[in-house]
Design a protein around this motif. Structure first.
Motif, PDB file in Angstrom:
ATOM      1  N   GLU A 114      27.572  43.541  37.551  1.00 40.92           N
ATOM      2  CA  GLU A 114      28.484  42.872  38.476  1.00 40.92           C
ATOM      3  C   GLU A 114      28.585  41.373  38.228  1.00 40.92           C
ATOM      4  O   GLU A 114      29.647  40.775  38.406  1.00 40.92           O
ATOM      5  N   ALA A 115      27.485  40.738  37.806  1.00 41.00           N
ATOM      6  CA  ALA A 115      27.532  39.300  37.513  1.00 41.00           C
ATOM      7  C   ALA A 115      28.495  39.035  36.359  1.00 41.00           C
ATOM      8  O   ALA A 115      29.266  38.076  36.388  1.00 41.00           O
ATOM      9  N   ARG A 116      28.446  39.900  35.366  1.00 41.20           N
ATOM     10  CA  ARG A 116      29.348  39.767  34.218  1.00 41.20           C
ATOM     11  C   ARG A 116      30.802  39.935  34.658  1.00 41.20           C
ATOM     12  O   ARG A 116      31.665  39.124  34.327  1.00 41.20           O
ATOM     13  N   MET A 117      31.070  40.990  35.417  1.00 39.67           N
ATOM     14  CA  MET A 117      32.446  41.252  35.830  1.00 39.67           C
ATOM     15  C   MET A 117      32.955  40.152  36.758  1.00 39.67           C
ATOM     16  O   MET A 117      34.129  39.784  36.702  1.00 39.67           O
ATOM     17  N   ALA A 118      32.087  39.588  37.597  1.00 40.64           N
ATOM     18  CA  ALA A 118      32.496  38.482  38.475  1.00 40.64           C
ATOM     19  C   ALA A 118      32.874  37.257  37.637  1.00 40.64           C
ATOM     20  O   ALA A 118      33.865  36.577  37.930  1.00 40.64           O
ATOM     21  N   ALA A 119      32.101  36.974  36.582  1.00 40.95           N
ATOM     22  CA  ALA A 119      32.423  35.839  35.705  1.00 40.95           C
ATOM     23  C   ALA A 119      33.741  36.088  34.972  1.00 40.95           C
ATOM     24  O   ALA A 119      34.561  35.175  34.824  1.00 40.95           O
ATOM     25  N   LEU A 120      33.958  37.325  34.534  1.00 39.01           N
ATOM     26  CA  LEU A 120      35.221  37.662  33.856  1.00 39.01           C
ATOM     27  C   LEU A 120      36.396  37.539  34.815  1.00 39.01           C
ATOM     28  O   LEU A 120      37.469  37.043  34.441  1.00 39.01           O
ATOM     29  N   GLU A 121      36.218  37.985  36.040  1.00 37.02           N
ATOM     30  CA  GLU A 121      37.285  37.868  37.043  1.00 37.02           C
ATOM     31  C   GLU A 121      37.630  36.406  37.309  1.00 37.02           C
ATOM     32  O   GLU A 121      38.804  36.047  37.424  1.00 37.02           O
ATOM     33  N   ALA A 122      36.614  35.547  37.404  1.00 39.21           N
ATOM     34  CA  ALA A 122      36.867  34.119  37.638  1.00 39.21           C
ATOM     35  C   ALA A 122      37.633  33.521  36.459  1.00 39.21           C
ATOM     36  O   ALA A 122      38.583  32.752  36.645  1.00 39.21           O
TER      37      ALA A 122
END
Length: 145
Positions: A97-105
């Motif tokens: 989820e940390a990775r996907m949150a960074a990608l979303e940002a």
């Protein structure tokens, strides 16, 4: 033997597409030739007519390590899916989820600069870490991974 490479984009508006990719990658516009304070001044001195001054643009990595990007005006528009694309490493070292949150940002920031969001691929361990597919302002696909 390693070779020095540049990545070339065919496009309709080299200056605008270069500005997008400078924002996406943290690159900067290549400096004008020695003796000129701006590209406008250099192109004027070279006798390039005003209507041809956006025929090309180039970006360089400020660290001087990554490839130069070159943008050249062509008359035709993009016709089909890219056979080669850039992967922008927007979440190195992150997982789940940390990775996907960074990608979303990162995706949100690039959409605000003219990118189009195409699709999100969820993490699929063990090999799939998840990524987001975008298109630049002229429709060239790239991935945030």
């Amino acid at each position: 033997m390693a070779r020095d490479i540049q990545i070339t984009f065919d496009c309709a508006d080299p200056a605008a597409l270069a500005a997008f990719w400078a924002e996406a990658l943290g690159y900067r516009v290549q400096e004008p030739p020695a003796g000129f304070e701006s590209w406008e001044q250099a192109l004027e001195a070279m006798g390039v007519p005003p209507e041809r001054r956006n025929d090309a643009s180039a970006l360089v990595d400020p660290e001087g390590v990554a490839p130069r990007l070159f943008f050249q005006r062509v008359p035709e528009r993009k016709q089909a899916k890219n056979r080669v694309h850039l992967d922008v490493r927007a979440a190195p070292g992150l997982e789940g989820e940390a990775r996907m949150a960074a990608l979303e940002a990162a995706a949100e920031r690039l959409v605000s600069h003219g990118a189009t969001r195409l699709e999100r691929h969820e993490p699929a361990p063990p090999l799939g870490a998840g990524h987001i597919v975008l298109a630049d302002p002229e429709g060239n696909e790239f991935c945030l991974d």
